[in-house]
Write a protein that holds these residues in place. Structure first.
Motif, short mmCIF file in Angstrom:
data_model
loop_
_atom_site.label_atom_id
_atom_site.label_comp_id
_atom_site.label_asym_id
_atom_site.label_seq_id
_atom_site.Cartn_x
_atom_site.Cartn_y
_atom_site.Cartn_z
N ASP A 43 40.37 -48.05 -68.06
CA ASP A 43 41.64 -47.83 -68.41
C ASP A 43 42.18 -49.28 -69.01
OD1 ASP A 43 44.42 -47.17 -68.76
OD2 ASP A 43 44.83 -46.86 -66.66
N VAL A 44 42.29 -49.06 -70.51
CA VAL A 44 42.80 -50.17 -71.22
C VAL A 44 44.09 -50.77 -70.69
CG1 VAL A 44 43.52 -51.07 -73.48
CG2 VAL A 44 41.47 -49.76 -73.20
N LEU A 45 45.07 -49.82 -70.45
CA LEU A 45 46.43 -50.18 -69.83
C LEU A 45 46.18 -51.23 -68.50
CD1 LEU A 45 48.68 -47.13 -70.43
CD2 LEU A 45 48.56 -49.18 -71.84
N SER A 46 45.02 -51.06 -67.82
CA SER A 46 44.87 -52.02 -66.72
C SER A 46 44.60 -53.43 -67.08
CB SER A 46 43.60 -51.21 -65.79
OG SER A 46 42.37 -51.54 -66.42
N LEU A 47 44.37 -53.40 -68.18
CA LEU A 47 44.23 -54.98 -68.63
C LEU A 47 45.46 -55.61 -68.92
CD1 LEU A 47 41.45 -54.25 -71.33
CD2 LEU A 47 41.22 -54.89 -68.88
N ASP A 48 46.71 -54.82 -69.02
CA ASP A 48 47.91 -55.31 -69.56
C ASP A 48 48.87 -55.85 -68.48
OD1 ASP A 48 49.86 -55.80 -71.47
OD2 ASP A 48 50.64 -53.64 -71.35
N HIS A 49 48.35 -56.35 -67.60
CA HIS A 49 49.11 -57.06 -66.77
C HIS A 49 48.83 -58.49 -66.70
CE1 HIS A 49 50.04 -53.18 -64.94
NE2 HIS A 49 49.06 -52.74 -65.01
N ALA A 50 49.81 -59.23 -65.90
CA ALA A 50 49.95 -60.49 -65.82
C ALA A 50 48.46 -61.15 -65.26
CB ALA A 50 51.02 -61.23 -64.81
N ASP A 51 48.27 -60.77 -64.16
CA ASP A 51 46.87 -60.94 -63.26
C ASP A 51 45.81 -60.97 -64.45
OD1 ASP A 51 48.38 -62.00 -61.28
OD2 ASP A 51 47.79 -60.24 -59.82
N ALA A 52 45.36 -59.53 -64.82
CA ALA A 52 44.55 -59.31 -65.97
C ALA A 52 44.30 -60.07 -67.07
CB ALA A 52 44.62 -57.83 -66.12
N LEU A 53 45.52 -60.48 -67.61
CA LEU A 53 45.69 -61.05 -68.65
C LEU A 53 45.30 -62.70 -68.52
CD1 LEU A 53 48.67 -59.78 -70.51
CD2 LEU A 53 46.41 -59.45 -71.23
N SER A 54 44.90 -63.18 -67.24
CA SER A 54 44.37 -64.63 -67.17
C SER A 54 42.74 -64.26 -67.61
CB SER A 54 44.34 -64.87 -65.80
OG SER A 54 43.69 -64.09 -64.90
N SER A 55 42.37 -63.12 -67.82
CA SER A 55 41.08 -63.18 -68.10
C SER A 55 40.88 -63.06 -69.75
CB SER A 55 40.49 -61.87 -67.53
OG SER A 55 39.27 -61.59 -68.22
N THR A 56 40.06 -63.96 -70.44
CA THR A 56 39.65 -63.95 -71.98
C THR A 56 39.26 -62.44 -72.20
OG1 THR A 56 38.90 -66.08 -71.84
CG2 THR A 56 38.22 -64.77 -73.52
N VAL A 57 38.47 -61.77 -71.48
CA VAL A 57 38.04 -60.49 -72.08
C VAL A 57 39.20 -59.58 -71.93
CG1 VAL A 57 36.62 -58.52 -71.18
CG2 VAL A 57 35.71 -60.79 -70.66
N ALA A 58 40.12 -59.42 -71.04
CA ALA A 58 41.32 -58.48 -71.08
C ALA A 58 42.36 -58.93 -72.25
CB ALA A 58 42.08 -58.69 -69.77
N VAL A 59 42.41 -60.34 -72.66
CA VAL A 59 43.21 -60.54 -73.49
C VAL A 59 42.55 -60.20 -74.94
CG1 VAL A 59 44.15 -62.48 -74.95
CG2 VAL A 59 44.17 -62.45 -72.48
N GLN A 60 41.51 -60.47 -75.19
CA GLN A 60 41.02 -60.27 -76.61
C GLN A 60 40.72 -58.81 -76.98
OE1 GLN A 60 37.61 -62.34 -77.37
NE2 GLN A 60 38.44 -64.38 -76.81
N LEU A 61 40.44 -58.03 -75.82
CA LEU A 61 40.35 -56.40 -75.91
C LEU A 61 41.56 -55.85 -76.30
CD1 LEU A 61 37.67 -55.57 -73.38
CD2 LEU A 61 37.70 -55.43 -75.84
N SER A 62 42.92 -56.35 -75.56
CA SER A 62 44.01 -55.74 -75.35
C SER A 62 44.62 -55.99 -77.07
CB SER A 62 44.99 -56.51 -74.39
OG SER A 62 44.66 -56.06 -73.19
#
Length: 309
Positions: A43-62
């Motif tokens: 679920d791409v929206l699961s990447l859109d949280h402060a904790d998730a965005l500490s990950s390079t993977v989540a940031v770049q995909l988002s």
């Protein structure tokens, strides 16, 4: 002539995918997020949280999802690009926008890129933005600091340059840069040392993976990260995407090239307005539109008006 600009890592903030399009989001946003979720099996929206965005993977995909969704929404409103450029990870959105790479392939290649970067340097590294020194002056600071791992990574403006490296070295460079006359030196929200020799191994692995993906000649000029030149061949864009994590990004030169090509309106994809601010200093005579938390219809009307003017 309209040019689309795609921001790099550091422009993200918690919730930016959820606020795309403001209070009246375009249907293309939800469609693109759903498509990306299907491709990535998350679920791409699961990447859109402060904790998730500490990950390079989540940031770049988002960032890729936000850029492509906005391009599609603008196209539905009749606003299309005549050229594209993306800073670092933003180059992947630019490649999709110029039709050199499919969205699905871009997601998968970028996923690998981010994983390689994060696994190579899970902690202890990052990036530092220095304002007020030239490239030559900052190179001298780094040389005199005798650091183990600090490298010029992004040349965003003649006197706004980003350094990548180890935390301790960046702290020392920050101190020495301020002593040398820099106006400001601040860490970016990036946890890996992008655009330097430290990612040489990752670039080789990414190049091998990119060789297995279908690229096409772009339908509009794509401005490269590494050389700040218009690329019009599929293999050239493949190489730029696969290796830009290893080499400095000459962003200021890229915007100058866009102006030389005839760009009269620069449109920055979300999130943020960093690229717009940089262009305002470098190219004051060119109109700029940063699509932040506003409706696509309003943004499209503004772009058309500025293009006509």
């Amino acid at each position: 002539m309209i040019a689309f600009l795609f921001p790099g890592q550091g422009s993200q903030f918690a919730g930016f995918l959820r606020t795309l399009g403001g209070t009246t989001p375009h249907a293309r946003f939800a469609e693109t997020i759903e498509e990306a979720s299907d491709v990535l099996h998350i679920d791409v929206l699961s990447l859109d949280h402060a904790d998730a965005l500490s990950s390079t993977v989540a940031v770049q995909l988002s960032l890729l999802v936000a850029g492509v969704a906005t391009v599609r929404a603008l196209q539905d409103e009749g606003v299309v690009a005549d050229a594209v450029a993306g800073l670092s990870v933003g180059a992947y959105g630019a490649a999709v926008a110029c039709n050199a790479l499919s969205f699905s392939d871009a997601l998968q290649l970028l996923h690998l890129r981010a994983q390689l970067m994060e696994s190579a340097f899970p902690h202890g590294y990052g990036m530092l933005a220095v304002s007020g020194l030239s490239e030559r002056e900052l190179n001298a600071v780094i040389a005199n600091a005798h650091t183990q791992a600090a490298y010029i990574a992004n040349l965003n403006a003649p006197r706004q340059i980003v350094v990548a490296g180890a935390d301790a070295d960046l702290d020392y460079v920050s101190k020495r840069a301020l002593e040398a006359g820099a106006r400001k030196a601040e860490r970016l929200a990036v946890s890996v040392p992008s655009h330097c020799v430290l990612l040489d191994d990752a670039a080789r692995e990414l190049t091998e993976a990119a060789g297995k993906i279908a690229f096409r000649a772009p339908t509009i000029p794509y401005i490269s990260n590494r050389g700040a030149r218009p690329l019009r061949q599929a293999d050239a864009i493949r190489t730029d995407l696969a290796t830009n994590l290893r080499y400095p990004v000459r962003w200021h030169d890229s915007t100058i090239v866009l102006s030389e090509l005839g760009a009269r309106v620069l449109v920055e994809m979300p999130p943020g307005s960093t690229l717009t601010q940089l262009a305002e200093d470098a190219l004051p005579g060119i109109a700029k539109v940063a699509i932040e938390q506003t409706s696509i219809a309003s943004a499209a009307a503004l772009i058309r008006a500025r293009a006509a003017a």
